[in-house]
Every structure is written in structure tokens, then in C-alpha cells.
Design a protein around this motif. Structure first.
Motif, PDB file in Angstrom:
ATOM      1  N   ARG A 159     -21.051 -34.210 -19.854  1.00 16.87           N
ATOM      2  CA  ARG A 159     -20.939 -33.119 -20.819  1.00 16.87           C
ATOM      3  C   ARG A 159     -19.825 -32.151 -20.420  1.00 16.87           C
ATOM      4  N   THR A 160     -19.465 -31.315 -21.362  1.00 12.36           N
ATOM      5  CA  THR A 160     -18.422 -30.322 -21.110  1.00 12.36           C
ATOM      6  C   THR A 160     -18.812 -29.403 -19.945  1.00 12.36           C
ATOM      7  N   ARG A 161     -17.802 -28.811 -19.304  1.00 14.88           N
ATOM      8  CA  ARG A 161     -18.083 -27.840 -18.241  1.00 14.88           C
ATOM      9  C   ARG A 161     -17.949 -26.411 -18.740  1.00 14.88           C
ATOM     10  N   SER A 213     -18.900 -22.915 -19.293  1.00 11.29           N
ATOM     11  CA  SER A 213     -19.946 -22.228 -18.519  1.00 11.29           C
ATOM     12  C   SER A 213     -21.086 -21.742 -19.415  1.00 11.29           C
ATOM     13  N   TYR A 214     -20.803 -21.441 -20.668  1.00 10.47           N
ATOM     14  CA  TYR A 214     -21.866 -20.972 -21.567  1.00 10.47           C
ATOM     15  C   TYR A 214     -22.835 -22.109 -21.911  1.00 10.47           C
ATOM     16  N   PHE A 215     -22.318 -23.325 -21.931  1.00  7.16           N
ATOM     17  CA  PHE A 215     -23.182 -24.478 -22.206  1.00  7.16           C
ATOM     18  C   PHE A 215     -24.262 -24.622 -21.127  1.00  7.16           C
ATOM     19  N   TYR A 216     -23.913 -24.213 -19.883  1.00  3.85           N
ATOM     20  CA  TYR A 216     -24.846 -24.396 -18.761  1.00  3.85           C
ATOM     21  C   TYR A 216     -25.764 -23.193 -18.556  1.00  3.85           C
ATOM     22  N   PRO A 252     -26.329 -17.982 -26.266  1.00  4.96           N
ATOM     23  CA  PRO A 252     -26.231 -18.991 -27.325  1.00  4.96           C
ATOM     24  C   PRO A 252     -25.147 -20.017 -27.006  1.00  4.96           C
ATOM     25  N   CYS A 253     -25.214 -21.142 -27.657  1.00  6.28           N
ATOM     26  CA  CYS A 253     -24.176 -22.177 -27.538  1.00  6.28           C
ATOM     27  C   CYS A 253     -24.437 -23.220 -28.611  1.00  6.28           C
ATOM     28  N   ASN A 254     -23.468 -23.399 -29.509  1.00  8.57           N
ATOM     29  CA  ASN A 254     -23.661 -24.354 -30.605  1.00  8.57           C
ATOM     30  C   ASN A 254     -23.824 -25.788 -30.120  1.00  8.57           C
ATOM     31  N   LYS A 255     -23.231 -26.101 -28.990  1.00  6.88           N
ATOM     32  CA  LYS A 255     -23.344 -27.476 -28.481  1.00  6.88           C
ATOM     33  C   LYS A 255     -24.751 -27.729 -27.932  1.00  6.88           C
ATOM     34  N   ARG A 256     -25.301 -26.724 -27.283  1.00  8.28           N
ATOM     35  CA  ARG A 256     -26.649 -26.872 -26.709  1.00  8.28           C
ATOM     36  C   ARG A 256     -27.727 -26.611 -27.746  1.00  8.28           C
ATOM     37  N   GLY A 258     -24.353 -20.129 -32.094  1.00  7.15           N
ATOM     38  CA  GLY A 258     -23.124 -19.364 -31.880  1.00  7.15           C
ATOM     39  C   GLY A 258     -22.281 -19.921 -30.753  1.00  7.15           C
ATOM     40  N   CYS A 259     -21.080 -19.364 -30.628  1.00  4.68           N
ATOM     41  CA  CYS A 259     -20.161 -19.821 -29.578  1.00  4.68           C
ATOM     42  C   CYS A 259     -19.593 -18.610 -28.845  1.00  4.68           C
ATOM     43  N   PRO A 260     -20.235 -18.182 -27.771  1.00  4.23           N
ATOM     44  CA  PRO A 260     -19.721 -17.012 -27.046  1.00  4.23           C
ATOM     45  C   PRO A 260     -18.366 -17.234 -26.404  1.00  4.23           C
ATOM     46  N   ALA A 261     -17.967 -18.479 -26.207  1.00  3.52           N
ATOM     47  CA  ALA A 261     -16.660 -18.732 -25.591  1.00  3.52           C
ATOM     48  C   ALA A 261     -15.519 -18.234 -26.468  1.00  3.52           C
ATOM     49  N   GLY A 300     -10.114 -22.042 -19.868  1.00  6.02           N
ATOM     50  CA  GLY A 300      -9.978 -23.489 -19.717  1.00  6.02           C
ATOM     51  C   GLY A 300     -10.253 -24.259 -20.998  1.00  6.02           C
ATOM     52  N   HIS A 301     -10.396 -23.572 -22.101  1.00  2.00           N
ATOM     53  CA  HIS A 301     -10.900 -24.241 -23.300  1.00  2.00           C
ATOM     54  C   HIS A 301      -9.790 -24.924 -24.107  1.00  2.00           C
ATOM     55  N   ALA A 302     -10.217 -25.468 -25.256  1.00  2.00           N
ATOM     56  CA  ALA A 302      -9.348 -26.372 -26.033  1.00  2.00           C
ATOM     57  C   ALA A 302      -8.176 -25.648 -26.674  1.00  2.00           C
ATOM     58  N   PRO A 360     -14.273 -24.072 -35.566  1.00  2.00           N
ATOM     59  CA  PRO A 360     -14.824 -22.711 -35.468  1.00  2.00           C
ATOM     60  C   PRO A 360     -16.147 -22.670 -34.711  1.00  2.00           C
ATOM     61  N   LEU A 361     -16.807 -23.839 -34.594  1.00  2.00           N
ATOM     62  CA  LEU A 361     -18.126 -23.848 -33.946  1.00  2.00           C
ATOM     63  C   LEU A 361     -18.065 -24.131 -32.451  1.00  2.00           C
ATOM     64  N   CYS A 362     -16.990 -24.722 -31.962  1.00  2.00           N
ATOM     65  CA  CYS A 362     -16.934 -25.096 -30.545  1.00  2.00           C
ATOM     66  C   CYS A 362     -15.486 -25.327 -30.117  1.00  2.00           C
ATOM     67  N   ILE A 363     -15.142 -24.753 -28.957  1.00  2.00           N
ATOM     68  CA  ILE A 363     -13.784 -24.912 -28.423  1.00  2.00           C
ATOM     69  C   ILE A 363     -13.827 -25.571 -27.042  1.00  2.00           C
ATOM     70  N   ALA A 364     -14.892 -26.344 -26.792  1.00  2.00           N
ATOM     71  CA  ALA A 364     -15.057 -26.970 -25.482  1.00  2.00           C
ATOM     72  C   ALA A 364     -14.075 -28.125 -25.287  1.00  2.00           C
ATOM     73  N   THR A 365     -13.854 -28.479 -24.020  1.00  2.00           N
ATOM     74  CA  THR A 365     -13.039 -29.650 -23.695  1.00  2.00           C
ATOM     75  C   THR A 365     -13.902 -30.720 -23.036  1.00  2.00           C
TER      76      THR A 365
HETATM   77 FE1  SF4 Z   1     -20.989 -23.882 -26.481  1.00  2.00          FE
HETATM   78 FE2  SF4 Z   1     -18.777 -25.170 -27.252  1.00  2.00          FE
HETATM   79 FE3  SF4 Z   1     -18.891 -22.582 -27.497  1.00  2.00          FE
HETATM   80 FE4  SF4 Z   1     -18.826 -23.634 -25.049  1.00  2.00          FE
HETATM   81  S1  SF4 Z   1     -17.197 -23.745 -26.566  1.00  2.00           S
HETATM   82  S2  SF4 Z   1     -20.137 -21.952 -25.773  1.00  2.00           S
HETATM   83  S3  SF4 Z   1     -19.933 -25.537 -25.374  1.00  2.00           S
HETATM   84  S4  SF4 Z   1     -20.204 -24.039 -28.553  1.00  2.00           S
END
Ligand code: SF4
Length: 338
Positions: free
Chosen positions: A116-118, A120-123, A128-132, A137-140, A147-149, A155-160
Motif C-alpha cells: 500500500r501507499t506510504r 502518512s495519513y493512510f497509516y 480521515p483518508c479516502n483510501k482507507r 476526505g483527503c488531509p494530504a 512526497g505525493h503525486a 481530487p480524492l487522493c494524491i497518493a503514490t
Molecule cells: Fe488518503 Fe490518498 Fe489522501 Fe493520502 S493522499 S490521505 S492515501 S486519500
């Protein structure tokens, strides 16, 4: 950590049967990511199915001249296998750029693909975290996003995606062999991982109950130059800020074929085959490589803290192409970029 049942599958069909029947089941191989996710309560499986007894531990020759990597072969065994170091040194180099020796001994081919992505909000289950938790929401987006994308985010996730191995597999045009309740199928590597879109909770295109059996490496043309360049905050045991995998074939100072994949810039290893096509027929010179880097990154979008990654990816792309074209790949023994 939540309580869970432990089961050990002794056949692929048994593993698929449990996995498909129990929506809360998780498969465990090396456990190098899953156990962390369970400790943080990010992953709370009701059943952990140990699949280490399945017959997926071999690297085998394929009739077409390629190699098949069983899903349970360790990352270390792939990286040091003489058939890999001789025929797919790009893959060996990428694997050795990642994690630590101990982790590479435990981590498996299949697990590397499914890590899974690293972010930090996901862990952190306190935020909140849209992936989890879809829809939370997406606090990132307004928080720590260095380090993000920069490509392919939504708009919902910028994880790598954090893998090094997957960047090489992308450049190699590997194929993923999977089996599920409906049988066996092959997935081109470019279609295995997803961009986040409207459903960032889904990392891959695997269907419910499907498990990875193997990764197939195609036969490569002879004499392809390669390099895997990983840029990170420290020289070992760190995830990439940007990485680049290049395979290139040059005859008579003309590029005949080029594969180029970027890592840690998107939700999946990033390839642009139209940009690669522009390299074919051109001379392997810096001006050409800069134009390709321009093209690769022309749709890049920075978050508040990661604008530097666009320039970093541009420079890394040019450097990696030059290394591969010159036959002087980035050394993983001496990781300094010089
Ligand atoms: Fe969650 Fe994705 Fe936002 Fe990270 S970038 S907080 S994994 S939704």
C-alpha cells in the motif's frame, strides 16, 4: 491490533476458496506491509490466510524465452538470481534500490505488487483518508504532501505507489498471472495498478477472490542498455521521491526502442508510450532526452509542497536516459548520483 483467525492454505484452490468466501480475509506471504497495517489497525482482517505453503516459490524458464517469477519468490532471490542479473539487470537494480536486506529476504514478488501507499495519513486511523475510509476526505491535499503525486492524481487522493520493483516491471512490459473463482487470466502490467479516480480505495484491477500466481517477464531484444535511478532523501532504506527505469536499444547512434517508467510520481508506475515513440529514430543526445522529459511531465500538477518533484523528475529522466544510452547504469553499490 484486532483479533483475527489464522489459517494456512495448502493449495491455490483452497486459498482462493477462503479468500473469495470471506470478505474480511487477507492473504499473508512475507507480511512486511500487512503486519504493519494490522498493528496500526489500518487493516483489520477477520482471517489471515498464510499462503507460504503454496507452490509459487520458483523462477522458471518460459517457452518464449522469458522468465516466470512465482508470486512467493523473495525479492532477494529475484535480485540475485543469475538469470535475472544477466537478462534483466534493470529488475535486479530496482529491487536492490529498495528497502533493506532483511526486508528483501522476507518480501515477495506478489507482496511487492500489493504493498500500500506510504502516505502518512493512510497509516493514521485518527484522521480521515479516502483510501482507507472512502468518502472521509483527503488531509494530504492541504497537509503534508511533499512526497505525493504530480501525475494522474484525483481530487480524492494524491497518493503514490511506493514500489521500486514495479517501476522496473512496468518498463519491462511484464504480465501478471492471476487466478480467482472464475479461473486464470493474465493482466498486462500497465493495467494492473489503477489511478485513484473516484475510488482510491482500490489499488489494483484484481477482482474479488483473485490471487497473484506469478509475474511473467518477456524475452528482451539483445544488447538493451538500462538504468534504474532512484532519488531519495537518504541513500538507503528510504522510499523514492522520484525514480526512473529505462531500457533502450541503440544501433548506429539511432534509438531503435525505448521503454521509460517513472516511479513515486503517481498512483502507479507512470509510462507514456507516445513519448517513448518520439525517441525512436532519434539520436541519443541530451536535447532529445530533454524534449521527452518535457513531454512526460507536461501534464504534471504540483501540490503545495511538492513542486520540486516536477523539476526533479525532469532531471532524473534525462540523467537516466543518458546513463542507459551510454551503457553506464546507475550503480546500486555506490548509490551516489554523480
Ligand atoms: Fe488518503 Fe490518498 Fe489522501 Fe493520502 S493522499 S490521505 S492515501 S486519500
Amino acid at each position: 491490533m484486532k483479533r483475527f483467525r489464522y489459517m494456512k492454505a495448502v493449495s491455490v484452490r483452497e486459498a482462493i476458496g477462503i479468500f473469495a468466501a470471506e470478505p474480511g480475509a487477507a492473504l499473508m506471504a512475507g507480511g512486511t506491509n500487512l503486519v504493519d497495517l494490522m498493528k496500526y489497525d489500518v487493516s483489520t482482517p477477520t482471517v489471515v490466510v498464510d499462503i507460504n505453503g503454496l507452490p509459487l516459490h520458483d523462477i522458471t524458464e518460459q517457452p518464449d524465452g522469458g522468465l516466470r517469477l512465482g508470486a512467493l519468490v523473495s525479492n532477494a532471490d529475484v535480485a540475485y538470481d543469475p538469470r535475472i542479473t544477466e537478462r534483466y539487470p534493470l529488475l535486479s537494480s530496482a529491487i536492490l534500490a529498495g528497502a533493506s536486506g532483511q526486508l528483501r529476504n522476507m518480501a515477495t514478488v506478489g507482496g511487492n505488487l500489493l504493498q500500500r501507499t506510504r502516505c502518512s495519513y493512510f497509516y493514521d486511523v485518527q484522521v480521515p483518508c479516502n483510501k482507507r475510509e472512502p468518502g472521509s476526505g483527503c488531509p494530504a491535499k492541504t497537509g503534508l504532501n511533499r512526497g505525493h503525486a504530480i501525475l494522474g492524481a484525483s481530487p480524492l487522493c494524491i497518493a503514490t505507489h511506493p514500489s521500486d520493483m514495479c517501476v522496473a516491471l512496468s518498463a519491462l512490459d511484464a504480465t501478471i498471472l492471476v487466478e480467482g473463482p472464475r479461473g486464470v487470466r493474465s493482466i498486462p502490467f500497465s493495467e494492473f495498478h489503477r489511478l485513484p479516480g473516484e475510488s482510491p480505495e482500490r489499488d489494483t484491477t484484481l477482482e474479488p477472490g483473485e490471487i497473484i500466481l506469478a509475474v511473467d517477464l518477456p524475452l528482451l531484444p539483445p544488447s538493451m542498455g538500462y538504468s534504474y535511478l532512484k532519488i531519495r532523501d537518504r541513500l538507503s532504506y528510504a522510499f523514492a521521491l522520484v525514480s526512473v527505469a529505462v531500457l533502450i536499444k541503440i544501433d548506429d547512434r539511432i534509438i531503435q526502442q525505448a521503454h521509460l517508467s517513472l516511479g513515486s510520481v503517481a498512483h502507479k508506475a507512470w509510462r507514456d508510450k507516445d513519448a517513448e515513440t518520439l525517441l525512436v529514430g532519434a539520436a541519443p543526445v541530451r536535447a532529445v532526452f530533454k524534449r521527452i522529459a518535457d513531454r512526460l511531465l507536461d501534464s504534471a500538477i504540483a501540490q503545495e509542497q511538492n513542486g520540486f518533484k516536477i523539476e526533479l523528475a525532469h532531471r532524473a529522466t534525462v540523467r537516466c536516459l543518458e546513463q542507459a544510452a551510454a551503457g553506464t547504469p546507475q550503480s546500486q553499490a555506490n548509490k551516489r548520483i554523480c
